[in-house]
Design a protein around this motif. Structure first.
Motif, short mmCIF file in Angstrom:
data_model
loop_
_atom_site.label_atom_id
_atom_site.label_comp_id
_atom_site.label_asym_id
_atom_site.label_seq_id
_atom_site.Cartn_x
_atom_site.Cartn_y
_atom_site.Cartn_z
N ALA A 21 0.83 -1.20 0.00
CA ALA A 21 0.00 0.00 0.00
C ALA A 21 0.87 1.26 0.00
O ALA A 21 0.57 2.23 -0.70
N TRP A 71 0.79 4.11 -2.92
CA TRP A 71 0.53 5.54 -2.71
C TRP A 71 1.69 6.39 -3.18
O TRP A 71 1.50 7.52 -3.66
N LEU A 95 -9.30 10.23 -0.75
CA LEU A 95 -9.11 8.78 -0.62
C LEU A 95 -7.93 8.46 0.28
O LEU A 95 -8.00 7.56 1.13
N ARG A 105 -8.84 9.06 3.95
CA ARG A 105 -9.77 8.08 4.49
C ARG A 105 -9.15 6.70 4.69
O ARG A 105 -9.54 5.97 5.59
N HIS A 106 -8.18 6.34 3.83
CA HIS A 106 -7.70 4.96 3.83
C HIS A 106 -6.24 4.78 4.20
O HIS A 106 -5.85 3.67 4.57
N ALA A 107 -5.43 5.80 4.07
CA ALA A 107 -3.99 5.57 4.23
C ALA A 107 -3.28 6.63 5.06
O ALA A 107 -2.06 6.70 5.05
#
Length: 93
Positions: A5, A9, A55, A58-60
């Motif tokens: 991940a 990113w 995004l 919220r996720h990373a």
């Protein structure tokens, strides 16, 4: 999984940065709705960047920041070092 991940990113950030400036539109005099095409590119790209940041947030958020020791919340100094002591505000000096 976190490593994959993180690298994903990083790739997204590099791609987003690389396409910020529309190099391929240099010298193009195309006008759409009275505005140069390169300006439309920037307006659209700001929308894409906003979506990507949403995004990411919220996720990373924090991905790659914490190590295994930091994530546990433990004090690795044992609380004996004066430089690691917290003041009244809870911040370390």
């Amino acid at each position: 999984m976190a490593r994959l991940a993180l690298w994903g990113w990083i790739a997204v950030a590099i791609g987003l940065s690389a396409l910020t400036i529309p190099w391929f539109l240099w010298g193009d005099g195309t006008v759409v709705a009275g505005v140069p095409l390169w300006l439309w590119w920037h307006v659209g790209w700001m929308g894409v960047a906003s979506l990507v940041f949403w995004l990411f947030a919220r996720h990373a958020w924090g991905l790659g920041i914490e190590t295994g020791e930091d994530a546990s919340g433990g004090d690795t100094s044992g609380g004996t070092s004066s430089s690691a002591s917290a003041d009244a505000g809870g911040e370390r000096r």
